[in-house]
Design a protein around this motif. Structure first.
Motif, short mmCIF file in Angstrom:
data_model
loop_
_atom_site.label_atom_id
_atom_site.label_comp_id
_atom_site.label_asym_id
_atom_site.label_seq_id
_atom_site.Cartn_x
_atom_site.Cartn_y
_atom_site.Cartn_z
N GLU A 44 0.83 -1.21 0.00
CA GLU A 44 0.00 0.00 0.00
C GLU A 44 0.87 1.26 0.00
O GLU A 44 0.57 2.24 -0.69
N GLN A 45 1.95 1.23 0.76
CA GLN A 45 2.87 2.37 0.79
C GLN A 45 3.58 2.55 -0.55
O GLN A 45 3.77 3.67 -1.02
N ILE A 46 3.96 1.44 -1.16
CA ILE A 46 4.60 1.51 -2.48
C ILE A 46 3.64 2.15 -3.49
O ILE A 46 4.04 3.00 -4.28
N ILE A 47 2.37 1.73 -3.46
CA ILE A 47 1.38 2.29 -4.38
C ILE A 47 1.22 3.79 -4.14
O ILE A 47 1.17 4.59 -5.10
N GLU A 48 1.16 4.20 -2.89
CA GLU A 48 1.02 5.64 -2.59
C GLU A 48 2.21 6.43 -3.11
O GLU A 48 2.05 7.51 -3.71
N ILE A 49 3.41 5.92 -2.88
CA ILE A 49 4.61 6.63 -3.35
C ILE A 49 4.63 6.70 -4.87
O ILE A 49 4.90 7.77 -5.45
N CYS A 50 4.34 5.59 -5.54
CA CYS A 50 4.37 5.58 -7.00
C CYS A 50 3.27 6.46 -7.59
O CYS A 50 3.46 7.06 -8.66
N THR A 51 2.14 6.56 -6.91
CA THR A 51 1.06 7.44 -7.37
C THR A 51 1.51 8.89 -7.35
O THR A 51 1.28 9.65 -8.32
N GLU A 52 2.17 9.31 -6.27
CA GLU A 52 2.66 10.69 -6.20
C GLU A 52 3.83 10.92 -7.14
O GLU A 52 3.98 12.01 -7.70
N ALA A 53 4.66 9.89 -7.34
CA ALA A 53 5.75 10.01 -8.30
C ALA A 53 5.21 10.21 -9.71
O ALA A 53 5.74 11.01 -10.50
N ALA A 54 4.14 9.47 -10.04
CA ALA A 54 3.51 9.62 -11.35
C ALA A 54 2.95 11.02 -11.54
O ALA A 54 3.01 11.59 -12.64
N ALA A 55 2.42 11.61 -10.47
CA ALA A 55 1.88 12.97 -10.55
C ALA A 55 2.98 13.99 -10.84
O ALA A 55 2.71 15.07 -11.39
N LEU A 56 4.23 13.63 -10.51
CA LEU A 56 5.36 14.52 -10.76
C LEU A 56 6.08 14.22 -12.08
O LEU A 56 7.06 14.87 -12.40
N GLY A 57 5.59 13.21 -12.80
CA GLY A 57 6.17 12.94 -14.11
C GLY A 57 6.84 11.61 -14.30
O GLY A 57 7.34 11.31 -15.39
N ILE A 58 6.87 10.76 -13.26
CA ILE A 58 7.39 9.41 -13.44
C ILE A 58 6.42 8.63 -14.32
O ILE A 58 5.22 8.57 -14.02
N ARG A 59 6.92 8.05 -15.39
CA ARG A 59 6.07 7.34 -16.35
C ARG A 59 6.38 5.85 -16.45
O ARG A 59 5.56 5.06 -16.90
N LYS A 60 7.61 5.47 -16.02
CA LYS A 60 8.02 4.08 -16.16
C LYS A 60 8.56 3.57 -14.84
O LYS A 60 9.35 4.25 -14.17
N LEU A 61 8.15 2.36 -14.47
CA LEU A 61 8.57 1.74 -13.22
C LEU A 61 9.26 0.41 -13.51
O LEU A 61 8.82 -0.35 -14.36
N LYS A 62 10.33 0.15 -12.77
CA LYS A 62 11.02 -1.14 -12.84
C LYS A 62 10.95 -1.77 -11.46
O LYS A 62 11.46 -1.22 -10.48
N VAL A 63 10.29 -2.91 -11.34
CA VAL A 63 10.18 -3.62 -10.07
C VAL A 63 11.40 -4.51 -9.90
O VAL A 63 11.71 -5.34 -10.76
N THR A 64 12.12 -4.33 -8.77
CA THR A 64 13.35 -5.07 -8.54
C THR A 64 13.34 -5.66 -7.13
O THR A 64 12.38 -5.53 -6.39
N GLY A 65 14.44 -6.28 -6.75
CA GLY A 65 14.63 -6.79 -5.40
C GLY A 65 15.99 -6.38 -4.89
O GLY A 65 16.44 -5.28 -5.21
N GLY A 66 16.70 -7.29 -4.22
CA GLY A 66 16.52 -8.70 -4.13
C GLY A 66 15.90 -9.36 -5.36
O GLY A 66 16.07 -8.94 -6.47
N GLU A 67 15.19 -10.42 -5.08
CA GLU A 67 14.42 -11.11 -6.12
C GLU A 67 12.95 -10.79 -5.88
O GLU A 67 12.36 -11.28 -4.90
N PRO A 68 12.32 -9.98 -6.72
CA PRO A 68 10.95 -9.54 -6.46
C PRO A 68 9.94 -10.67 -6.34
O PRO A 68 8.97 -10.56 -5.57
N LEU A 69 10.14 -11.75 -7.06
CA LEU A 69 9.14 -12.82 -7.06
C LEU A 69 9.16 -13.68 -5.80
O LEU A 69 8.27 -14.52 -5.63
N VAL A 70 10.12 -13.46 -4.90
CA VAL A 70 10.06 -14.20 -3.64
C VAL A 70 9.12 -13.52 -2.66
O VAL A 70 8.73 -14.12 -1.65
N ARG A 71 8.70 -12.30 -2.94
CA ARG A 71 7.74 -11.63 -2.07
C ARG A 71 6.32 -11.98 -2.52
O ARG A 71 5.94 -11.74 -3.68
N ARG A 72 5.57 -12.52 -1.62
CA ARG A 72 4.20 -12.94 -1.92
C ARG A 72 3.37 -11.76 -2.43
O ARG A 72 3.42 -10.67 -1.87
#
Length: 323
Positions: A44-72
């Motif tokens: 939920e916090q990640i979504i909130e941060i990315c929502t405000e980042a998008a409002a400032l002009g962030i258009r592309k996101l790269k999901v990383t880790g660690g290994e992102p797929l180990v997180r449920r």
């Protein structure tokens, strides 16, 4: 939003965990400790941060880790990120071990592209680098991803004299497949400081000796700083990301969000903005998050200092930063 040097900052790497199912020697070898789950950002916090980042002009996101797929719940997070107004693209960097298992779900949720880390095709060296005999799973995931039609890139880090010929088999992956094979210079951060990197300038010389017809590929391949080349007769392309021997700071368009909620303006320096602390305050979070992101963009330096190791102030390991 533009930074103080006129660069348009429209891309953010989002680390969702520092945990990984491999133990790569230059990233997180045995003995390295994970951050407690209570200290990392919630979805939920990640979504909130990315929502405000998008409002400032962030258009592309790269999901990383660690290994992102180990997180449920990672595939569901992809869907939620894609739904944020203003976000045009969501991609992922993965070691590939779990990718085949989640491929269908990731595609349904709108994943636009995948970068798969693979430093060697030699089984023994793969096990030595990663601490795991999982090469078959990675290769299976690469084939599944290619068959799905999603854009696939291979990220390879070469280091040590033993790797001087590794590039030959990796380059050949692009011969019969529409895939980008990219060589990334090992950066002197964390455990990476203890290994001798192979420079991309040296690597390009070796490739050109074997493939003298190699030529510049001017087509657009993605959001990052890679320089691409085509070898005659190859379906895919060869890319180079050269932070040490091909400094590209003048075109840097990115921010990094660590799993602990630190917004990093530059990989080289330890400075960052603590966004997680915003959620611990009372009152409206939206303006505070947006203000902090603006501050992070304004903090971006003109360039890194990887060529001067004594000037590097980032002391964390790569897995704690988000790769």
């Amino acid at each position: 939003m533009r930074d103080n040097f006129g660069r348009n900052i429209d891309y953010m790497r989002v680390s969702i965990t520092d945990r990984c199912n491999l133990r790569c020697r230059y990233c997180m070898p045995e003995g390295a400790r994970w951050v407690p789950m209570s200290e990392i950002l919630t979805y939920e916090q990640i979504i909130e941060i990315c929502t405000e980042a998008a409002a400032l002009g962030i258009r592309k996101l790269k999901v990383t880790g660690g290994e992102p797929l180990v997180r449920r719940g990672c595939p569901e997070l992809i869907r939620r990120l894609k739904e944020i107004p203003g976000i045009q693209q969501v991609t992922m960097t993965t070691n590939g071990i779990l990718l085949s298992q989640y491929m269908d779900e990731l595609l349904r949720n709108g994943l636009d592209g995948v970068n798969i880390s693979l430093d060697t095709l030699d089984r023994e060296r793969y096990a030595w680098i990663t601490g795991s005999d999982s090469l078959d799973e990675v290769l299976d995931s690469i084939m599944r991803a290619l068959e799905s039609g999603i854009k696939v890139k291979i990220n390879s880090v070469l280091f040590g004299d033993e790797a001087s010929d590794e590039w030959k088999s990796l380059v050949l992956m692009a011969k019969e497949r529409n895939i980008d094979v990219r060589f990334i210079e090992l950066m002197p951060i964390g455990y990476g400081k203890t290994f001798e990197p192979i420079s991309n300038s040296r690597l390009m010389t070796m490739i050109r000796q074997l493939y003298p017809g190699i030529e510049t590929d001017e087509s657009v391949h993605g959001n990052g700083p890679a320089v691409y080349y085509k070898i005659p007769g190859f379906k895919g392309s060869i890319g180079f990301i050269s932070p040490i021997h091909g400094k590209f700071c003048h075109q840097c368009n990115r921010l990094r969000l660590t799993s602990k909620g630190i917004l990093k303006p530059c990989l080289c320096y330890g400075e960052g903005i603590d966004l997680k602390s915003v959620f611990e305050r009372k009152g409206e979070k939206k303006d505070d998050i947006r203000r902090a992101i603006r501050q992070g963009i304004e903090m971006k330096p003109e360039g890194h200092c990887f060529e001067k190791k004594e000037s590097i102030t980032e002391n964390k390991n790569m897995i704690q930063i988000g790769g």
